[in-house]
Design a protein around this motif. Sequence first.
Motif, mmCIF file in Angstrom:
data_model
loop_
_atom_site.group_PDB
_atom_site.id
_atom_site.type_symbol
_atom_site.label_atom_id
_atom_site.label_comp_id
_atom_site.label_asym_id
_atom_site.label_seq_id
_atom_site.Cartn_x
_atom_site.Cartn_y
_atom_site.Cartn_z
ATOM 1 N N ASP A 356 -88.650 -26.350 -11.332
ATOM 2 C CA ASP A 356 -90.069 -26.040 -11.488
ATOM 3 C C ASP A 356 -90.774 -27.108 -12.304
ATOM 4 O OD1 ASP A 356 -90.035 -23.351 -10.246
ATOM 5 O OD2 ASP A 356 -88.656 -22.923 -11.892
ATOM 6 N N MET A 357 -89.970 -27.892 -13.016
ATOM 7 C CA MET A 357 -90.554 -28.869 -13.919
ATOM 8 C C MET A 357 -89.526 -29.983 -14.137
ATOM 9 S SD MET A 357 -92.255 -27.754 -17.483
ATOM 10 C CE MET A 357 -91.188 -28.193 -18.824
ATOM 11 N N LEU A 358 -90.011 -31.219 -14.176
ATOM 12 C CA LEU A 358 -89.123 -32.352 -14.413
ATOM 13 C C LEU A 358 -89.559 -33.082 -15.676
ATOM 14 C CD1 LEU A 358 -88.965 -33.926 -10.811
ATOM 15 C CD2 LEU A 358 -87.455 -32.192 -11.801
ATOM 16 N N ILE A 359 -88.571 -33.550 -16.416
ATOM 17 C CA ILE A 359 -88.866 -34.370 -17.581
ATOM 18 C C ILE A 359 -87.951 -35.587 -17.540
ATOM 19 C CG2 ILE A 359 -88.832 -34.522 -20.097
ATOM 20 C CD1 ILE A 359 -89.297 -31.495 -20.166
ATOM 21 N N ASP A 360 -88.533 -36.768 -17.686
ATOM 22 C CA ASP A 360 -87.747 -37.996 -17.805
ATOM 23 C C ASP A 360 -87.929 -38.540 -19.203
ATOM 24 O OD1 ASP A 360 -87.159 -37.738 -15.136
ATOM 25 O OD2 ASP A 360 -88.372 -39.422 -14.459
ATOM 26 N N VAL A 361 -86.850 -38.938 -19.830
ATOM 27 C CA VAL A 361 -86.931 -39.594 -21.130
ATOM 28 C C VAL A 361 -86.565 -41.054 -20.936
ATOM 29 C CG1 VAL A 361 -86.054 -39.652 -23.486
ATOM 30 C CG2 VAL A 361 -86.310 -37.454 -22.310
ATOM 31 N N PHE A 362 -87.515 -41.935 -21.164
ATOM 32 C CA PHE A 362 -87.296 -43.369 -20.990
ATOM 33 C C PHE A 362 -87.497 -44.089 -22.311
ATOM 34 C CE2 PHE A 362 -89.139 -43.200 -16.379
ATOM 35 C CZ PHE A 362 -87.948 -42.672 -15.924
ATOM 36 N N GLY A 363 -86.963 -45.303 -22.395
ATOM 37 C CA GLY A 363 -87.284 -46.169 -23.510
ATOM 38 C C GLY A 363 -88.698 -46.712 -23.318
ATOM 39 N N ALA A 364 -89.300 -47.138 -24.407
ATOM 40 C CA ALA A 364 -90.696 -47.576 -24.351
ATOM 41 C C ALA A 364 -90.889 -48.768 -23.421
ATOM 42 C CB ALA A 364 -91.189 -47.925 -25.751
ATOM 43 N N ASP A 365 -89.815 -49.538 -23.199
ATOM 44 C CA ASP A 365 -89.955 -50.714 -22.339
ATOM 45 C C ASP A 365 -90.127 -50.308 -20.867
ATOM 46 O OD1 ASP A 365 -87.413 -49.690 -22.339
ATOM 47 O OD2 ASP A 365 -86.430 -51.611 -22.003
ATOM 48 N N HIS A 366 -89.944 -49.027 -20.576
ATOM 49 C CA HIS A 366 -90.156 -48.554 -19.212
ATOM 50 C C HIS A 366 -91.530 -47.921 -19.036
ATOM 51 C CE1 HIS A 366 -85.954 -49.395 -18.873
ATOM 52 N NE2 HIS A 366 -85.893 -48.980 -17.633
ATOM 53 N N GLY A 367 -92.385 -48.157 -20.009
ATOM 54 C CA GLY A 367 -93.718 -47.559 -19.958
ATOM 55 C C GLY A 367 -94.464 -47.853 -18.670
ATOM 56 N N GLY A 368 -94.178 -49.028 -18.104
ATOM 57 C CA GLY A 368 -94.868 -49.424 -16.893
ATOM 58 C C GLY A 368 -94.503 -48.597 -15.666
ATOM 59 N N TYR A 369 -93.487 -47.749 -15.790
ATOM 60 C CA TYR A 369 -93.035 -46.995 -14.631
ATOM 61 C C TYR A 369 -93.543 -45.562 -14.614
ATOM 62 C CZ TYR A 369 -90.290 -51.029 -13.849
ATOM 63 O OH TYR A 369 -89.950 -52.320 -13.617
ATOM 64 N N VAL A 370 -94.231 -45.210 -15.673
ATOM 65 C CA VAL A 370 -94.663 -43.824 -15.813
ATOM 66 C C VAL A 370 -95.581 -43.400 -14.674
ATOM 67 C CG1 VAL A 370 -95.997 -42.229 -17.229
ATOM 68 C CG2 VAL A 370 -94.373 -43.790 -18.305
ATOM 69 N N LYS A 371 -96.604 -44.188 -14.461
ATOM 70 C CA LYS A 371 -97.597 -43.792 -13.462
ATOM 71 C C LYS A 371 -97.004 -43.725 -12.066
ATOM 72 C CE LYS A 371 -101.950 -44.958 -15.663
ATOM 73 N NZ LYS A 371 -103.229 -45.667 -15.520
ATOM 74 N N ARG A 372 -96.173 -44.700 -11.731
ATOM 75 C CA ARG A 372 -95.646 -44.689 -10.362
ATOM 76 C C ARG A 372 -94.667 -43.538 -10.139
ATOM 77 N NH1 ARG A 372 -92.765 -50.481 -10.572
ATOM 78 N NH2 ARG A 372 -94.628 -50.760 -11.840
#
Length: 589
Positions: A356-372
Amino acid sequence: MGRNEGNAPMNIFAEIRELILTTLDQMVTAGDLPEGLNFDPITTEPPRDAAHGDMATNAAMVLAKPAKMKPRDIAEALAGKLAEDARITSADVAGPGFLNLRLAPGVWQAIAKTVLTEGTDFGRGSLGQGQKVNVEYVSANPTGPLHVGHTRGAVFGDALASLLDFAGFDVTREYYINDGGAQVDVLARSVYLRYLEAHGQEVAFPEGTYPGDYLIEVGEALKAKVGDAYLDKGEQFWLEDVRAFSTDKMMELIRSDLKALGVEMDVFYSEKSLYGTGRIEAALEDLKSKGLIYEGVLEPPKGKKPEDWEPREQTLFKSTEHGDDVDRPVMKSDGGWTYFAPDIAYHYDKVQRGFDMLIDVFGADHGGYVKRMKAAVSALSGGTVPLDIKLTQLVKLFKNGEPFKMSKRAGTFVTLRDVVDQVGPDVTRFVMLTRKNDAMLDFDFDKVLEQSRENPVFYVQYAHARVASVLRKAAEAGITADDATLAAADLSLLDHESELGVLRKLAEWPRLVETAARTNEPHRAAFYLYELAGDLHGLWNKGNEVPELRFIQDDAATSQAKIALARSTAIVIAAGLGILGVNPAEEMR
RNA sequence: GGACCAUUAGCUCAGCUGGAUAGAGCGCUGCCCUCCGAAGGCAGAGGCCAGAGGUUCGAAUCCUCUAUGGUCCGCCA
């Protein structure tokens, strides 16, 4: 709602809010308020200044405008009716229309009984209502040991998962193994070099290979497995096998790193399993059917101007339809998948598994992938499955006040093991949660082991240990102090302001869990525990000057009431530390 | 050029998704132990919430712009 049934309240703030809402309903029925008002924005919360009372509500102010009435008029009418409830001793209108409530001491005293009865389940919430949530975290490349950055992500993700579980969600902890890209080829070649080395050959590690010592044993293990079969052979002969062998070994290493930190995943999901199985194709077909895949040419990024830029036609995902800034390539010009393609397929799989809900935990260097990624999930699920992406910022390491980033084992970076070996998993975890995830974190190896109020880990552990000490002393004094006995104690004896203060703090716990879970911010629990510990230490210290506040008194009945307070505090601390993944201490050494 | 995140006391940071006089620790100032609860305690000073507009009963919090710092920016992972 009859959730209470006359027992001690689970969440006193929600409890009083219900009372306010039913009272407002009555006012509507009586014609004192117009019909059709929206009560959702009404809140009950502890006032910033305790002098204002125990609880404040904004009801009058949020209703004033839609009801076309003066806030003070509503507040006064409401106050009059609320005061009739036995739990409320006073209801005062203040300021622009705040309604300050003072609750009967019995309400607070009952909190201790509830805690003692429910144990560490106190505060376990219904927010999640069994919804399935997938928390993906760490997901480090299987090319070496975990480093400090991963450590923060691991701790954060794990605490978040526990928090959501506590709040009533059905949580799956998941790790995405990036075993499909070119980096595992690099790994395989690096291991091959170590393999040659194990056979006594002199090898050099050229640019683009992993020189870390941790691969020495993998090379030796490979030798033990295949003997000299791969010597003097071309890559096409051994690459695939060495790749599989090496990633397995690396995942073993990573799992043991995670275990050292106390992190256990439910699912390890292989990127490689997406290839050659039609799953990437299926995911993209889904997007295609929604008209979101097309052949096109991207604009060059402005200001960056790669020298070898040339326009190329690629297969693109129309992520701009779902909030992204530019469309993203899913297929390279040579026909291979981009990294993004399996990511899409992976999240498609998560959606199909019914979360029902997804959460991804990324390092800050992956910030560019959030929107896509959000765009992809939004498109794949038709907007029905929310994806929240939490970025964990950098950790800056210090020793003796000096920054450092050397590592003995890996040669290039400080590993998770370096940290855990030095300060232990409990300290590591707690400290990593003393900042919100999107703020940088300073981690000082000396300070985190200091025994002072400055160090929240110690401070909270110490509070728990002090209560354990009280229980030991009580046993020596022949006072029965098991939880059942304490729950039955005459808690009306807890009438001192300092004691009521601790009880009020305990009452906030269920509410805090809810807020933290709603915002996906486990650090709130760490800060709450620090405050709660502070309240207990404060009470303890007051016992120096005011003997009546000491936990162990001359008569058993009074002692049991006091100990009930101490013990319920320890229970909440234990529950909170449980969410953070930290073991409560029975004594300090 | 653009995106995302940050900016709150001298320092390190909270601030409960819009509430009342903005909080904590450290540091600073002043008090408090002849071990039985000081690995401290109490009190005090310290703020234009980066800046400017806007939204409304009400803004550190929401919106816009600006400044500073960090991360990132076709096919790499």
